[in-house]
Design a protein around this motif. Structure first.
Motif, PDB file in Angstrom:
ATOM      1  N   LEU A 173      15.685  13.408   9.160  1.00 58.49           N
ATOM      2  CA  LEU A 173      15.352  13.441  10.588  1.00 58.49           C
ATOM      3  C   LEU A 173      16.543  13.923  11.408  1.00 58.49           C
ATOM      4  CD1 LEU A 173      13.160  10.243  10.980  1.00 58.49           C
ATOM      5  CD2 LEU A 173      12.450  12.615  11.119  1.00 58.49           C
ATOM      6  N   VAL A 228       0.841  -1.201   0.000  1.00 58.81           N
ATOM      7  CA  VAL A 228       0.000   0.000   0.000  1.00 58.81           C
ATOM      8  C   VAL A 228       0.873   1.247   0.000  1.00 58.81           C
ATOM      9  CG1 VAL A 228      -1.636   1.326   1.356  1.00 58.81           C
ATOM     10  CG2 VAL A 228      -1.969  -1.111   1.081  1.00 58.81           C
ATOM     11  N   VAL A 229       1.919   1.229   0.849  1.00 54.36           N
ATOM     12  CA  VAL A 229       2.731   2.442   1.005  1.00 54.36           C
ATOM     13  C   VAL A 229       3.407   2.828  -0.305  1.00 54.36           C
ATOM     14  CG1 VAL A 229       4.843   3.328   2.045  1.00 54.36           C
ATOM     15  CG2 VAL A 229       3.138   2.280   3.473  1.00 54.36           C
ATOM     16  N   PHE A 254      10.078   3.530   5.978  1.00 51.06           N
ATOM     17  CA  PHE A 254       9.932   4.471   7.089  1.00 51.06           C
ATOM     18  C   PHE A 254      10.563   3.931   8.358  1.00 51.06           C
ATOM     19  CE2 PHE A 254       6.542   5.855   4.280  1.00 51.06           C
ATOM     20  CZ  PHE A 254       6.927   7.164   4.159  1.00 51.06           C
ATOM     21  N   GLN A 255      10.300   2.628   8.597  1.00 50.33           N
ATOM     22  CA  GLN A 255      10.884   2.032   9.800  1.00 50.33           C
ATOM     23  C   GLN A 255      12.401   2.037   9.698  1.00 50.33           C
ATOM     24  OE1 GLN A 255       8.422   0.987   8.012  1.00 50.33           O
ATOM     25  NE2 GLN A 255       6.808   0.049   9.213  1.00 50.33           N
ATOM     26  N   VAL A 303       6.630  16.488   1.962  1.00 47.47           N
ATOM     27  CA  VAL A 303       6.376  17.221   3.206  1.00 47.47           C
ATOM     28  C   VAL A 303       7.617  17.240   4.086  1.00 47.47           C
ATOM     29  CG1 VAL A 303       5.101  17.125   5.383  1.00 47.47           C
ATOM     30  CG2 VAL A 303       3.892  16.857   3.246  1.00 47.47           C
ATOM     31  N   LEU A 304       8.272  16.075   4.193  1.00 48.92           N
ATOM     32  CA  LEU A 304       9.500  16.003   4.993  1.00 48.92           C
ATOM     33  C   LEU A 304      10.540  16.989   4.467  1.00 48.92           C
ATOM     34  CD1 LEU A 304      10.336  12.279   5.721  1.00 48.92           C
ATOM     35  CD2 LEU A 304      10.040  14.112   7.336  1.00 48.92           C
ATOM     36  N   VAL A 316      12.230  24.560   5.394  1.00 46.97           N
ATOM     37  CA  VAL A 316      11.833  25.664   6.263  1.00 46.97           C
ATOM     38  C   VAL A 316      12.821  25.801   7.409  1.00 46.97           C
ATOM     39  CG1 VAL A 316      10.024  26.524   7.768  1.00 46.97           C
ATOM     40  CG2 VAL A 316       9.421  25.412   5.645  1.00 46.97           C
ATOM     41  N   ALA A 373       9.633  20.506   5.298  1.00 42.31           N
ATOM     42  CA  ALA A 373       9.922  20.839   6.696  1.00 42.31           C
ATOM     43  C   ALA A 373      11.405  21.153   6.857  1.00 42.31           C
ATOM     44  CB  ALA A 373       9.515  19.687   7.611  1.00 42.31           C
ATOM     45  N   THR A 385       2.697   8.532  -0.341  1.00 43.48           N
ATOM     46  CA  THR A 385       4.066   8.437   0.151  1.00 43.48           C
ATOM     47  C   THR A 385       4.946   9.464  -0.539  1.00 43.48           C
ATOM     48  OG1 THR A 385       3.570   6.117   0.310  1.00 43.48           O
ATOM     49  CG2 THR A 385       5.811   6.765   0.723  1.00 43.48           C
ATOM     50  N   SER A 398      13.801   5.500  10.142  1.00 41.65           N
ATOM     51  CA  SER A 398      13.834   6.032  11.501  1.00 41.65           C
ATOM     52  C   SER A 398      14.898   5.344  12.340  1.00 41.65           C
ATOM     53  CB  SER A 398      12.458   5.938  12.155  1.00 41.65           C
ATOM     54  OG  SER A 398      11.837   4.738  11.822  1.00 41.65           O
ATOM     55  N   GLU A 401       4.293  12.670   0.937  1.00 41.56           N
ATOM     56  CA  GLU A 401       4.779  12.677   2.296  1.00 41.56           C
ATOM     57  C   GLU A 401       6.286  12.958   2.326  1.00 41.56           C
ATOM     58  OE1 GLU A 401       6.597  10.230   3.835  1.00 41.56           O
ATOM     59  OE2 GLU A 401       6.321  10.817   5.914  1.00 41.56           O
TER      60      GLU A 401
END
Lengths: 118, 216, 101
Positions: B191, B39-40, B110-111, B54-55, B61, B58, B48, B114, B51
């Protein structure tokens, strides 16, 4: 039947712990709040496993508990190390309310006392 | 308001078919066996993709708000340095495993990203910074890489006569792995950069210091 | 009441708690925490409602929540940086008392 009871008590425990931790997170002093929020993230990861979402649990355990916690603690450390030129209201209040003997109380102690009052 | 929300939720049917059957029926076309990864990256690729954007936004900015703040440099303790040396390679290994295993079991970009970011945070906490060598173009390329590979894969599919982000079954597994690998690197780095909280300035001297520490 | 609804209601409770704290707390860092708690409540609601299927849970909300968690952490980081900039600009981390009357 016994399994049902066990599962339900586990659910109840998880749910109550979540709400309780969230409440504590939003009412304690800042440092405790952040530590409690990390705990909240870990319990939430447990909940994801219970709800058969191990993918989400992995992401939550790494991000919600780990990275967010590190971010918040870093921000708090920076907040507390801001110079005392009036940019930190807690310290300002502390210096107004308590008579600090010269050299007697470090700003950090004063702030800690203020946080406890808060 | 709480009561209203609770009422609305309780009014929902106790059993909903959901989309799991649709996903299960189409899983053969996705190139992976883990429904969530399918799905992702495949079925809801747009989400995704955006998304990742978006990261990146961020991070842009944060970088535009100023350069990295000066931290009080605390010398990391012996334990931290030792544990960092022990844990960082392990975390990188775990990230790679999660990325690979995401095709068949819980895990994925994503996992893995992170976990990679966690390794990066450990490095940052023990005094490492983006050195001068890495704070320029190469950092930017890696950060944008996840999004870029995603978009490029989508566009390549369009050139092949398909639609945007519609992978042919034969290559879907490999494509997803490539996209996820780039995404993992980007997510991890973004991150860490967000944690640093500012544009890394190449002229800062402490950048090179930790490297000697790592070699020690 | 099934497990799904129990957790959905817990999610709603978290959301309301977070919203309440977001409104009444004055410290900006605590407002950021409150937003995170609100987000967790929404995620819990989504995942809980995804388990209402007969066989395996619906993977679509789960995928949405995974992306949501990552977006939430980036938003948190952004908010924290904004807070720091506010401090650097001479502002305060805590909103003044009077405005809440």
């Amino acid at each position: 039947m016994e399994k049902m009871i066990l599962l339900w008590s586990f659910d109840a425990l998880l749910g109550i712990t979540l709400v309780w931790l969230a409440w504590l997170t939003l009412s304690r002093d800042l440092f405790k709040s952040i530590v409690l929020f990390i705990t909240f993230g870990l319990v939430l990861a447990l909940t994801w496993v219970r709800l058969e979402a191990p993918d989400v649990a992995l992401a939550e355990a790494a991000i919600g508990a780990g990275i967010t916690g590190a971010l918040l603690l870093g921000a708090l450390a920076r907040l507390e190390s801001t110079p005392a030129d009036g940019s930190d209201p807690a310290r300002e209040k502390a210096s107004l309310e308590t008579v600090v003997p010269p050299g007697g109380t470090t700003p950090r102690q004063a702030q800690r006392r203020d946080r406890n009052v808060e | 308001m709480g009561a209203g929300l609770a009422y609305a939720v309780l009014k929902l049917p106790a059993e909903a078919p959901g989309l799991s059957k649709t996903v299960a029926d189409n899983i053969d076309m996705s190139g992976v066996d883990n429904p969530v990864t399918a799905v992702v990256v495949n079925f809801r690729g747009y989400d995704t993709l955006l998304e990742m954007a978006v990261l990146l936004l961020a991070l842009l900015v944060v970088w535009s708000l100023g350069s990295e703040p000066q931290r009080r440099e605390l010398a990391p303790g012996e334990v931290l340095v030792y544990l960092t040396g022990l844990l960082v390679p392990l975390l990188i290994l775990v990230a790679g495993y999660l990325l690979w295993v995401g095709a068949v079991a819980p895990g994925g970009a994503f996992q893995a990203g992170s976990v990679l970011a966690a390794a990066g945070l450990l490095l940052v906490l023990s005094g490492w910074r983006f050195g001068a060598r890495f704070s320029g173009l190469s950092l930017r390329i890696t950060v944008v890489g996840g999004l870029a590979v995603f978009v490029l894969a989508g566009l390549a599919m369009m050139l092949h006569g398909g639609r945007f982000l519609e992978y042919p079954i034969a290559y879907a597994g490999a494509l997803i792995l490539v996209i996820e690998a780039a995404a993992t690197l980007s997510i991890g780095l973004i991150l860490v950069a967000l944690f640093l909280g500012g544009r890394p300035s190449p002229d800062q001297s402490p950048g090179s210091r930790p490297e000697s520490r790592a070699e020690k | 009441m099934t497990t799904a609804f129990f957790y959905a209601l817990t999610g709603i409770a978290l959301f309301i708690l977070g919203l309440y704290a977001l409104i009444i707390q004055l410290h900006l860092l605590r407002k950021i925490l409150a937003i995170n708690v609100m987000g967790s409540g929404v995620f819990l609601l989504l995942i809980a409602l995804a388990t209402r299927t007969q066989s395996t849970p619906d993977p679509v909300p789960q995928a949405m929540v995974i992306t949501g968690i990552v977006v939430a952490v980036s938003a948190t980081a952004l908010a924290l940086v904004l807070m720091r900039r506010l401090l650097d600009a001479g502002g305060k981390a805590k909103l003044p008392e009077e405005k809440t009357d």
